[in-house]
Write an enzyme that holds these catalytic residues in place. Sequence first.
Site, PDB file in Angstrom:
ATOM      1  CG  ASP A  49      29.948  15.307  49.643  1.00 45.29           C
ATOM      2  OD1 ASP A  49      28.692  14.242  49.321  1.00 45.29           O
ATOM      3  OD2 ASP A  49      29.308  16.280  49.408  1.00 45.29           O
ATOM      4  CD  GLU A 234      24.716  19.058  46.508  1.00 48.41           C
ATOM      5  OE1 GLU A 234      23.696  19.214  47.639  1.00 48.41           O
ATOM      6  OE2 GLU A 234      24.635  17.468  46.462  1.00 48.41           O
TER       7      GLU A 234
END
Length: 499
Positions: A49, A234
């Site tokens: 990420d 998330e």
Amino acid sequence: MIRKAYIFIFSSCILLACCQSDPIVFESPTGEKYRSEYHFTPEKAWMNDPNGMVYIDGDYHLFYQYYPDSTVWGPMHWGHTTSKDMLTWEHKPIALYPDSLGYIFSGSAVFDSNNSSGLGTESNPPYVAIYTYHDPVGAKSNSTTFQTQGIAYSLDKGESWTPFENNPVLENPGIRDFRDPKVMKMSREDGSDYWVMTLAVKDEIHFYGSPNLIDWEKLSDFGKNIGAHGGVWECPDLLQLTAPNGDEKWVLLVSLNPGGPQMGSATQYFIGEFIDGEFVPDDEMIRWVDYGPDNYAGVTWSNIPDSDGRTLFIGWMSNWLYAQLVPTETWRSAMTIPRELTLFDVDGTLLLKSRPVEELKSIRKKSFTISDISELPGQAFEFNAEVESDSFLFKIYNEAGEEIVFSKENGLVTVDRSNAGRKDFHPDFAASHSAPMSWEANHVRVFVDANSVELFINDGELVMTSLVFPENPYTNISVENGLDDLSIQSMKSVMNHSK
Ligand code: FRU
């Protein structure tokens, strides 16, 4: 085996033949197969990420989930890179290392301009990163409290970061998945400011508020009985965007793994209001930021100056389904191209548009007007065309028969990578992916790099991002029907790797 070898020799000959008549650069300057030329990749090792995206005095800072000791996921650090244009990146030393509280999971960064945290001074206010601590020992035991939120601060404009000595700042209330804080400053009606944290909690979002980034209290939660719930929620983000009719709307991005529309990971979003610390959606529709399989955990930059005013997004260009298996050797994963998020309206329904940032034009090398069948200028390029009727079909391919096929027909946009190249590393990688588009397509824009293809219809009203791993780079494009005014822009190689 014999057939494979034959194809390899055969395609190499063709490649050679092409190169002799027209010097085409088919390998990235680092000499590494699949190394992206204008997408951010780590110099080496594993990345996932994007984290802590904050703009500081002319520099876009990008941190990222990073495990420097392997090409698969492991103890998470925050890698760090900066850029003046979101395209040409300078690698920086690792910003945050795992410590006694755990690995450093995803999170965000803000400019604490009034020094509300007291971690800087009035004359030198701090930048504050807010992230999740993931205690690996707790995670393996029966504990439910192994994810907490911590902060770190920088007093040198993001160059170096010091973890706060009284971490964690937000303890875990007893929920296994409790992570990825995205923090922003908000104003109350009386004009005073407070901080809002958007946190992913199991398959819901919890909002927390704080006067100082250190003391947090829960404000509300969102997500029960609404949206897609095929997996864990998330990496959320909360954005304020203006609708075409001038209304101020709030957009909540929520990444979901698994449970995306193309299997595995994807990012959904909700549109509504944010009133008194609570998100209230306008409707119950499920919307996806990107209908391709490979754009996950994307969030936006904080602290963009008002004079710019854009909402700028970058995503992790992969999917947990196969991210750790893709056939790159010394590094794994790239980020998407940067995109500007806005709202547009289709017959009264608001949707999110992801437009490739204007800066991409500055890395164009050369522009060619092309015919229906043309050779490609290299492995890094952009393709543009007008859509003549409301359906089209075109493909990008090489002499070995590896191809990506793009089409729109009967309201469905499809990117077919079933036969695009290497697919042996995961049974679900080779697939055809479709997305509904009930409104008219009038422009097609495709960004191709060494291991990816990003399709933008109407400059981002519908987006599909896909990884591809051709044995040899694609050499040609052919348009079967539906497109006009074709052009190709070759792209500069702007990644700066030592290898
Ligand atoms: C999303 C994610 C986050 C977590 C991080 C760990 O891809 O699972 O929820 O913070 O990756 O690397």
